[in-house]
Write a protein that holds these residues in place. Structure first.
Motif, PDB file in Angstrom:
ATOM      1  N   GLU A 175       0.808  -1.216   0.000  1.00  0.00           N
ATOM      2  CA  GLU A 175       0.000   0.000   0.000  1.00  0.00           C
ATOM      3  C   GLU A 175       0.846   1.273   0.000  1.00  0.00           C
ATOM      4  O   GLU A 175       0.315   2.374  -0.156  1.00  0.00           O
ATOM      5  CB  GLU A 175      -0.930   0.013   1.226  1.00  0.00           C
ATOM      6  N   ASP A 176       2.168   1.117   0.189  1.00  0.00           N
ATOM      7  CA  ASP A 176       3.038   2.294   0.224  1.00  0.00           C
ATOM      8  C   ASP A 176       4.342   1.939  -0.498  1.00  0.00           C
ATOM      9  O   ASP A 176       4.983   0.940  -0.167  1.00  0.00           O
ATOM     10  CB  ASP A 176       3.322   2.697   1.676  1.00  0.00           C
ATOM     11  N   PRO A 177       4.763   2.734  -1.499  1.00  0.00           N
ATOM     12  CA  PRO A 177       5.981   2.419  -2.273  1.00  0.00           C
ATOM     13  C   PRO A 177       7.227   2.291  -1.403  1.00  0.00           C
ATOM     14  O   PRO A 177       8.090   1.440  -1.662  1.00  0.00           O
ATOM     15  CB  PRO A 177       6.106   3.596  -3.240  1.00  0.00           C
ATOM     16  N   VAL A 178       7.337   3.135  -0.379  1.00  0.00           N
ATOM     17  CA  VAL A 178       8.512   3.078   0.496  1.00  0.00           C
ATOM     18  C   VAL A 178       8.514   1.766   1.283  1.00  0.00           C
ATOM     19  O   VAL A 178       9.556   1.092   1.399  1.00  0.00           O
ATOM     20  CB  VAL A 178       8.526   4.293   1.456  1.00  0.00           C
ATOM     21  N   LEU A 179       7.361   1.399   1.819  1.00  0.00           N
ATOM     22  CA  LEU A 179       7.265   0.156   2.588  1.00  0.00           C
ATOM     23  C   LEU A 179       7.492  -1.051   1.690  1.00  0.00           C
ATOM     24  O   LEU A 179       8.097  -2.050   2.105  1.00  0.00           O
ATOM     25  CB  LEU A 179       5.882   0.048   3.254  1.00  0.00           C
ATOM     26  N   GLU A 180       7.001  -0.972   0.464  1.00  0.00           N
ATOM     27  CA  GLU A 180       7.188  -2.089  -0.457  1.00  0.00           C
ATOM     28  C   GLU A 180       8.664  -2.351  -0.684  1.00  0.00           C
ATOM     29  O   GLU A 180       9.119  -3.503  -0.697  1.00  0.00           O
ATOM     30  CB  GLU A 180       6.490  -1.789  -1.784  1.00  0.00           C
ATOM     31  N   ARG A 229      12.315   5.833   5.524  1.00  0.00           N
ATOM     32  CA  ARG A 229      12.235   7.299   5.486  1.00  0.00           C
ATOM     33  C   ARG A 229      11.329   7.743   4.331  1.00  0.00           C
ATOM     34  O   ARG A 229      11.453   7.244   3.217  1.00  0.00           O
ATOM     35  CB  ARG A 229      13.631   7.885   5.309  1.00  0.00           C
ATOM     36  N   GLY A 230      10.414   8.626   4.642  1.00  0.00           N
ATOM     37  CA  GLY A 230       9.504   9.148   3.629  1.00  0.00           C
ATOM     38  C   GLY A 230       8.221   8.357   3.474  1.00  0.00           C
ATOM     39  O   GLY A 230       7.449   8.603   2.545  1.00  0.00           O
ATOM     40  N   VAL A 231       7.973   7.404   4.397  1.00  0.00           N
ATOM     41  CA  VAL A 231       6.757   6.615   4.300  1.00  0.00           C
ATOM     42  C   VAL A 231       5.529   7.508   4.513  1.00  0.00           C
ATOM     43  O   VAL A 231       5.542   8.417   5.346  1.00  0.00           O
ATOM     44  CB  VAL A 231       6.763   5.463   5.336  1.00  0.00           C
ATOM     45  N   GLU A 232       4.476   7.249   3.745  1.00  0.00           N
ATOM     46  CA  GLU A 232       3.255   8.049   3.869  1.00  0.00           C
ATOM     47  C   GLU A 232       2.173   7.315   4.654  1.00  0.00           C
ATOM     48  O   GLU A 232       1.405   7.946   5.373  1.00  0.00           O
ATOM     49  CB  GLU A 232       2.731   8.403   2.465  1.00  0.00           C
ATOM     50  N   ASN A 233       2.108   6.006   4.526  1.00  0.00           N
ATOM     51  CA  ASN A 233       1.066   5.230   5.206  1.00  0.00           C
ATOM     52  C   ASN A 233       1.613   4.728   6.549  1.00  0.00           C
ATOM     53  O   ASN A 233       2.033   3.581   6.694  1.00  0.00           O
ATOM     54  CB  ASN A 233       0.627   4.056   4.331  1.00  0.00           C
ATOM     55  N   SER A 234       1.603   5.624   7.539  1.00  0.00           N
ATOM     56  CA  SER A 234       2.169   5.270   8.854  1.00  0.00           C
ATOM     57  C   SER A 234       1.331   4.207   9.564  1.00  0.00           C
ATOM     58  O   SER A 234       1.860   3.419  10.356  1.00  0.00           O
ATOM     59  CB  SER A 234       2.269   6.512   9.733  1.00  0.00           C
ATOM     60  N   SER A 235       0.030   4.178   9.273  1.00  0.00           N
ATOM     61  CA  SER A 235      -0.829   3.164   9.893  1.00  0.00           C
ATOM     62  C   SER A 235      -0.425   1.767   9.441  1.00  0.00           C
ATOM     63  O   SER A 235      -0.307   0.845  10.256  1.00  0.00           O
ATOM     64  CB  SER A 235      -2.295   3.421   9.536  1.00  0.00           C
ATOM     65  N   ALA A 236      -0.200   1.596   8.145  1.00  0.00           N
ATOM     66  CA  ALA A 236       0.240   0.306   7.618  1.00  0.00           C
ATOM     67  C   ALA A 236       1.587  -0.088   8.207  1.00  0.00           C
ATOM     68  O   ALA A 236       1.830  -1.252   8.537  1.00  0.00           O
ATOM     69  CB  ALA A 236       0.315   0.349   6.097  1.00  0.00           C
ATOM     70  N   GLN A 237       2.463   0.890   8.352  1.00  0.00           N
ATOM     71  CA  GLN A 237       3.785   0.629   8.909  1.00  0.00           C
ATOM     72  C   GLN A 237       3.678   0.085  10.344  1.00  0.00           C
ATOM     73  O   GLN A 237       4.349  -0.894  10.696  1.00  0.00           O
ATOM     74  CB  GLN A 237       4.618   1.912   8.902  1.00  0.00           C
ATOM     75  N   GLU A 238       2.827   0.716  11.152  1.00  0.00           N
ATOM     76  CA  GLU A 238       2.664   0.271  12.531  1.00  0.00           C
ATOM     77  C   GLU A 238       2.058  -1.132  12.593  1.00  0.00           C
ATOM     78  O   GLU A 238       2.461  -1.955  13.413  1.00  0.00           O
ATOM     79  CB  GLU A 238       1.787   1.265  13.306  1.00  0.00           C
ATOM     80  N   GLN A 239       1.095  -1.398  11.722  1.00  0.00           N
ATOM     81  CA  GLN A 239       0.485  -2.733  11.705  1.00  0.00           C
ATOM     82  C   GLN A 239       1.508  -3.798  11.328  1.00  0.00           C
ATOM     83  O   GLN A 239       1.539  -4.878  11.906  1.00  0.00           O
ATOM     84  CB  GLN A 239      -0.682  -2.752  10.718  1.00  0.00           C
ATOM     85  N   ILE A 240       2.341  -3.489  10.355  1.00  0.00           N
ATOM     86  CA  ILE A 240       3.369  -4.444   9.930  1.00  0.00           C
ATOM     87  C   ILE A 240       4.329  -4.742  11.074  1.00  0.00           C
ATOM     88  O   ILE A 240       4.638  -5.911  11.371  1.00  0.00           O
ATOM     89  CB  ILE A 240       4.134  -3.905   8.707  1.00  0.00           C
TER      90      ILE A 240
END
Length: 578
Positions: free
Chosen positions: A240-245, A288-299
């Motif tokens: 859901e987020d290019p940075v996280l991907e 760095r630069g992630v936009e979907n912080s909610s997805a990041q926390e869930q991961i």
């Protein structure tokens, strides 16, 4: 005015032709339909009430049921004043066997116990007297063992394991506990011997082949499969987020793939699972630069929980099969000694009771089986003769039956075709008293719905409508049960058939009340000290305080109705509407 039955209740009253299992949810009217079925057979088939054996779980329940039947008979007689057959039933009611299984066995043994050399005037051994006699008997057995101990024998190995040269109180406790547990088997000593043979692991090559290893591997496989799915969910979140991907997906995929390999390995054996149990969790890249912080926390949360859960699994599988099987082999002589000691105690205790013409509660059931079941497991001539007197054997609270009692019911039934079994496995709370709800569940899974059963076939009827509680209470109960019950947890699925359905239409819909859930901490602060308190005490204090709060707010419309769950010492509890 008679209350109209639901179609399912009507089927319980009218259905004939084979053993009937009624799965009756709380508040579904199971006692009512049991009584109405009995009256229906008396009225329309001209059966006599003493042709029915009615087994309940407690003496209080038996007396309450007898009273309800008497009331229904009186009403039926008032409606049919010229029915001589009905008038006769009131006289027969008090010779009808409506009792606990122990009371029934007492009647059987007083009449036929002489076939087993049991005097008809035997005395029932109460619990306190039994405890004293058991302790005295076990002391004598142990004294004899100590006097003739073989330093290399099984008993010496058992002492080394449990006493370490100190007192033998732990050994006494374990022997008595094993003895109590085996009373739920139809033949306790035969069951004990079967377990002794099962402990001989000399022919096994993998720890996963042992009963305990199988359970641990099944649990490990289920845990791995669950976290594999969660890691796949984490992969979807990363997309859901290019940075996280870019930063997280490679690591997450590697973990998910390792979990898949572990699940496959669990089916191959203990050592195969142990080789795959250490799951890699590669370092996550820079986000760095992630936009979907909610997805990041869930991961991160999923990943941390997965790491912790699989770490526990790895601890359980850390030892290789060879080492575990060697340890079990070393324990085998001690376990063999424990079983032999328990068997000797059981025989000596039986001999002591026989001297005193005493029977305890388990004796009542086991001696009844000796009268009713032969060595091939078939009903004896006495069982067939005695069973012919019953048009139907009705068993209430069947979910709390054990295998001993089930064997008695089966022996007395006419080849299993005249049993009426009522219960609700969700209300099974007596495993600590050796109840076995899997007996109910096996029939629940195997019996056909009553609409599909042929004459003579076993069938089941589900009573799932609740006429006791408001819709809000049922919705809350269904929410909890549907999330926690499964074949692995609770031995059953919780689907539409098992759910509680609202039937109390006399309760109007409400918009101003909610069901409350409260987690109670059984600890109390006293100054600086934080100390535990009894669970019942903590619960009682909470309930009293909550009721006081609700009463104080009765003047506020928004607080006028609340539901409070009040637990009971029987584990079932009750719900109060205030």
């Amino acid at each position: 005015m008679a209350v109209k039955r639901t179609p399912e209740q009507e089927a319980v009253v009218k259905n004939r032709g084979g053993t009937l299992l009624v799965s009756a949810a709380a508040g579904s009217g199971k006692t009512r339909v049991l009584v109405e079925r009995l009256l229906d057979r008396i009225l329309y088939e001209e059966k006599n009430i003493n042709e029915f054996l009615i087994i309940t779980f407690t003496r209080a329940a038996a007396e309450e049921l007898r009273g309800r039947i008497a009331g229904e008979l009186n009403e039926a007689q008032a409606a049919h004043p010229d029915n001589a057959h009905l008038r006769r039933q009131s006289a027969l009611l008090y010779e009808t066997q409506i009792s606990t299984i122990h009371a029934f066995c007492t009647v059987l043994l007083r009449q036929w116990g002489h076939l087993l050399d049991i005097p008809s005037d035997f005395t029932l051994c109460e619990e306190e007297e039994a405890s004293v006699l058991m302790a005295r008997t076990l002391d004598q057995i142990l004294e004899e063992r100590y006097e003739d101990i073989d330093p290399d024998g099984d008993f010496a190995q058992l002492l080394d394991l449990l006493t370490a040269g100190r007192d033998d109180s732990r050994l006494v406790e374990i022997v008595l506990d094993v003895y109590e547990k085996i009373q739920s088997a139809a033949d306790p000593l035969a069951w004990l011997e079967k377990q002794r043979r099962a402990l001989d692991l000399s022919h096994l090559t993998d720890a996963g082949q042992t009963p305990w290893g199988k359970l641990l591997l099944e649990d490990a496989k289920a845990t791995g499969a669950y976290w594999k799915e969660q890691m796949e969910t984490a992969c979807d979140l990363a997309l859901e987020d290019p940075v996280l991907e870019k930063a997280y997906l490679p690591s997450l995929k590697e973990t998910a793939q390792a979990l898949e390999h572990f699940v496959t390995a669990c089916a191959q054996g203990w050592d195969a699972a142990a080789e795959r149990v250490v799951i890699p969790f590669p370092r996550l890249g820079s986000s760095r630069g992630v936009e979907n912080s909610s997805a990041q926390e869930q991961i991160k949360n999923l990943r941390d929980r997965c790491k912790k859960a699989m770490g526990k699994v790895a601890d359980r599988l850390s030892s290789p099969s060879a080492s575990l099987l060697e340890d079990m082999a070393l324990l085998y002589p001690a376990m063999r000694g424990l079983f032999a000691l328990t068997a000797d105690f059981a025989k000596a205790y039986d001999a002591e009771k026989k001297k005193r013409a005493l029977l305890d509660f388990s004796d009542l059931e086991h001696d009844a089986i000796r009268l009713l079941v032969n060595d091939q497991g078939q009903p004896t001539d006495l069982a067939r003769q005695w069973g012919q007197r019953y048009a139907e054997i009705m068993v209430d609270e069947y979910q709390d039956t054990n295998q001993v009692q089930n064997t008695i019911f089966r022996a007395l039934s006419q080849d299993g075709k005249n049993l009426f079994l009522v219960g609700d496995v969700k209300q099974s709370i007596y495993r600590f008293r050796l109840a076995d709800p899997t007996i109910f569940l096996e029939k629940y899974a195997r019996f056909l719905p009553y609409e599909q059963a042929e004459p003579g076939q076993e069938r089941k009827i589900l009573l799932s409508q609740n006429f006791r509680s408001r819709r809000e209470i049922l919705d809350a109960a269904n929410f909890v049960f549907s999330n926690i019950l499964s074949p692995e947890m609770g031995d059953m699925e919780y689907g539409e058939d098992e759910a509680l359905h609202f039937g109390a239409s006399y309760y109007p819909p409400r918009q101003d009340c909610d069901t409350e859930f409260h987690l109670i901490c059984a600890r109390q602060r006293s100054g600086e000290e934080d100390r535990p308190v009894k669970k019942l005490t903590a619960e009682a204090r909470f309930v009293a305080k909550r009721i006081r709060t609700l009463l104080d707010h009765l003047g506020h419309p928004e607080q006028r109705l609340k539901f409070v769950h009040i637990g009971g010492t029987n584990g079932k509890g009750s719900t109060a509407a205030l």
